[in-house]
Design an enzyme around this catalytic site. Structure first.
Site, short mmCIF file in Angstrom:
data_model
loop_
_atom_site.label_atom_id
_atom_site.label_comp_id
_atom_site.label_asym_id
_atom_site.label_seq_id
_atom_site.Cartn_x
_atom_site.Cartn_y
_atom_site.Cartn_z
N LYS A 11 1.02 -1.30 0.15
CA LYS A 11 -0.33 -0.12 0.06
C LYS A 11 0.56 1.33 0.29
O LYS A 11 1.87 0.89 0.41
CB LYS A 11 -1.09 -0.29 1.58
N TYR A 51 -12.72 -2.50 -3.75
CA TYR A 51 -12.79 -1.78 -2.27
C TYR A 51 -14.17 -1.77 -1.84
O TYR A 51 -15.20 -1.49 -1.32
CB TYR A 51 -12.15 -0.89 -1.57
N ASN A 114 -2.16 0.49 6.53
CA ASN A 114 -1.93 -0.74 7.03
C ASN A 114 -0.66 -1.84 6.16
O ASN A 114 -0.51 -2.93 6.60
CB ASN A 114 -2.51 -1.57 7.90
N HIS A 117 -2.23 -5.31 2.04
CA HIS A 117 -3.54 -6.07 1.51
C HIS A 117 -3.13 -7.60 1.24
O HIS A 117 -2.09 -7.81 1.06
CB HIS A 117 -4.21 -5.51 0.28
N GLU A 128 -9.41 -10.55 -7.31
CA GLU A 128 -8.74 -9.64 -7.45
C GLU A 128 -7.37 -9.74 -8.43
O GLU A 128 -7.30 -8.65 -8.50
CB GLU A 128 -8.07 -9.30 -5.38
#
Ligand code: IDP
Ligand code: MG
Length: 135
Positions: A11, A51, A114, A117, A128
């Site tokens: 990320k 998302y 965070n 993923h 995905e």
């Protein structure tokens, strides 16, 4: 359904802090094989689509903005029991609750930023991975 594939994203926070190399090394050292990888930047439309399962959540707008805030690395991974083993490797969504040695414990900034993923099921791993690697 295959059980040896998962999908991950390094990320924007982790990429910005130059943690990508260390994270990729940890992933490979844990037995995962990278089968597809690219550096990209998300548009708002793509982030919202990726998302969309979270669109009713209070953090949705901020999450999509954050995911567009800089480059990310998307990767498809292969290993036996890939989804479960990878979720273990990255740790809890909230880095403060993540176990010692997990990628989120080591590299995450916050519950939102965070670091990484990981797909949560075999079905989603395929969806995905296809989202980024099949046009
Ligand atoms: P996961 O990434 O561990 O599967 P999800 O519940 O699927 O966690 O949430 C997707 C992403 O949304 C998280 O990785 C994190 O970036 C963000 N997120 C989840 N919960 C919160 C929250 O309570 N506040 C802010 N951001 C959150
Ligand atoms: Mg999730």
């Amino acid at each position: 359904m295959e059980t040896n594939k998962t999908f991950t994203i390094i990320k924007p926070d982790a990429f910005k802090k130059k943690y990508s190399g260390a994270i990729i090394k940890q992933i490979e050292d844990s037995g995962f094989q990278i089968t597809n990888m690219k550096l990209i930047s998300l548009t708002k439309e793509l982030a919202e689509k990726f998302y969309s399962i979270h669109k009713e959540k209070p953090f949705f707008t901020n999450l999509c903005e954050y995911m567009c805030s800089g480059p990310i690395i998307v990767m498809s991974l292969k290993k036996d029991n890939a989804v479960e083993d990878f979720r273990k490797l990255i740790g809890s969504t909230d880095p403060e609750k993540a176990e010692e040695g997990t990628i989120r414990k080591l590299y995450a900034t916050s519950i939102e930023a965070n670091a990484i993923h990981g797909s949560d099921s075999d079905d989603n791993a395929k969806i995905e991975s296809d989202f980024f690697f099949k046009s």
